[in-house]
Scaffold this active site. Structure first.
Site, PDB file in Angstrom:
ATOM      1  N   GLU A  50     -26.532  -7.801  11.704  1.00 25.98           N
ATOM      2  CA  GLU A  50     -27.950  -7.678  12.033  1.00 25.98           C
ATOM      3  C   GLU A  50     -28.605  -6.425  11.457  1.00 25.98           C
ATOM      4  O   GLU A  50     -29.834  -6.328  11.427  1.00 25.98           O
ATOM      5  CB  GLU A  50     -28.160  -7.742  13.546  1.00 25.98           C
ATOM      6  CG  GLU A  50     -27.587  -6.580  14.313  1.00 25.98           C
ATOM      7  CD  GLU A  50     -27.351  -6.936  15.771  1.00 25.98           C
ATOM      8  OE1 GLU A  50     -27.922  -6.250  16.622  1.00 25.98           O
ATOM      9  OE2 GLU A  50     -26.599  -7.883  16.045  1.00 25.98           O
ATOM     10  N   ASN A  51     -27.793  -5.464  11.002  1.00 28.84           N
ATOM     11  CA  ASN A  51     -28.406  -4.289  10.362  1.00 28.84           C
ATOM     12  C   ASN A  51     -28.762  -4.558   8.900  1.00 28.84           C
ATOM     13  O   ASN A  51     -29.262  -3.673   8.222  1.00 28.84           O
ATOM     14  CB  ASN A  51     -27.515  -3.045  10.491  1.00 28.84           C
ATOM     15  CG  ASN A  51     -26.118  -3.262   9.969  1.00 28.84           C
ATOM     16  OD1 ASN A  51     -25.535  -4.324  10.150  1.00 28.84           O
ATOM     17  ND2 ASN A  51     -25.557  -2.264   9.322  1.00 28.84           N
TER      18      ASN A  51
END
Length: 214
Positions: A50-51
């Protein structure tokens, strides 16, 4: 008969084996990150972080870590051929837009109807850790949970109704634990498999709920 718990790596291997070829998958912080190390050879699984990573590989060999290349849990990772980096907002658009086939998350509790609680225990002084869990739990086509079945106090994390703040409602489809694997079905919690030596009756006693058999 005595039984032995699955190790964290054995559990990660079990989860990895169930991920189909060609799936786009997000691995949550904690135990789920180990799944990246056990994707079967020859199977293409596209891991998203998700980063802002797509095409994440297994953990690097000792001494080869690059701390500019990390997952959402700040652990060093590798990038497979064809992998990409992108903005955090684009990553969340993938998660919220239904583009992920599976997310594998940790949990504090999962209810018998698939409700997920994994961001706070609600205790005074507890540090909330929402991250992208709410977006993942609802945005992914399937949400799988990977956790120890029991707390350190010996209490089941699979419960009739969650007492902790909820992450998502009726979103969990499978639960992989150190003692057994479960499926959440319209009829209730079904046992998919259990470790050798653990009977159905003993498992029901540990969980404290009626469990369906295959």
């Amino acid at each position: 008969m005595a039984y032995t718990k699955r190790s964290k790596d054995a559990l990660a291997r079990l989860v990895a084996q169930d991920i189909p070829d060609g799936a786009y998958v997000n691995l949550g912080i904690g135990q789920p990150t180990l799944v990246a190390n056990h994707i079967p050879a020859g199977r293409e699984v596209i891991l998203q972080s998700e980063n802002g990573i797509l095409g994440m590989g297994p953990a690097p060999a000792a001494g080869s870590e690059d701390y500019d290349l990390i997952n959402a849990g700040k652990q060093p990772v590798t990038l497979l051929a064809g992998g990409a980096f992108f903005h955090h907002a684009d990553s969340f658009a993938m998660m919220r837009g239904g583009h992920l086939d599976i997310c594998v998350l940790g949990a504090f509790q999962v209810s018998a109807t698939g409700d997920l609680a994994n961001w706070s225990t609600g205790e005074p002084g507890a540090i909330p850790a929402v991250g992208g869990a709410m977006d993942l739990a609802i945005g992914a086509k399937q949400t799988w949970v990977m956790m120890d079945l029991l707390t350190k106090q010996g209490v089941s994390k699979i419960v009739q109704q969650c007492s902790y703040p909820l992450t998502g409602l009726a979103c969990v489809k499978r639960i992989y634990t150190d003692l057994a694997t479960f499926a959440i079905t319209p009829g209730g919690v079904r046992v998919v498999d259990a470790v050798d030596g653990l009977s159905h009756a003993e498992l029901e006693q540990l969980v404290g709920l009626p469990l369906l058999k295959d």
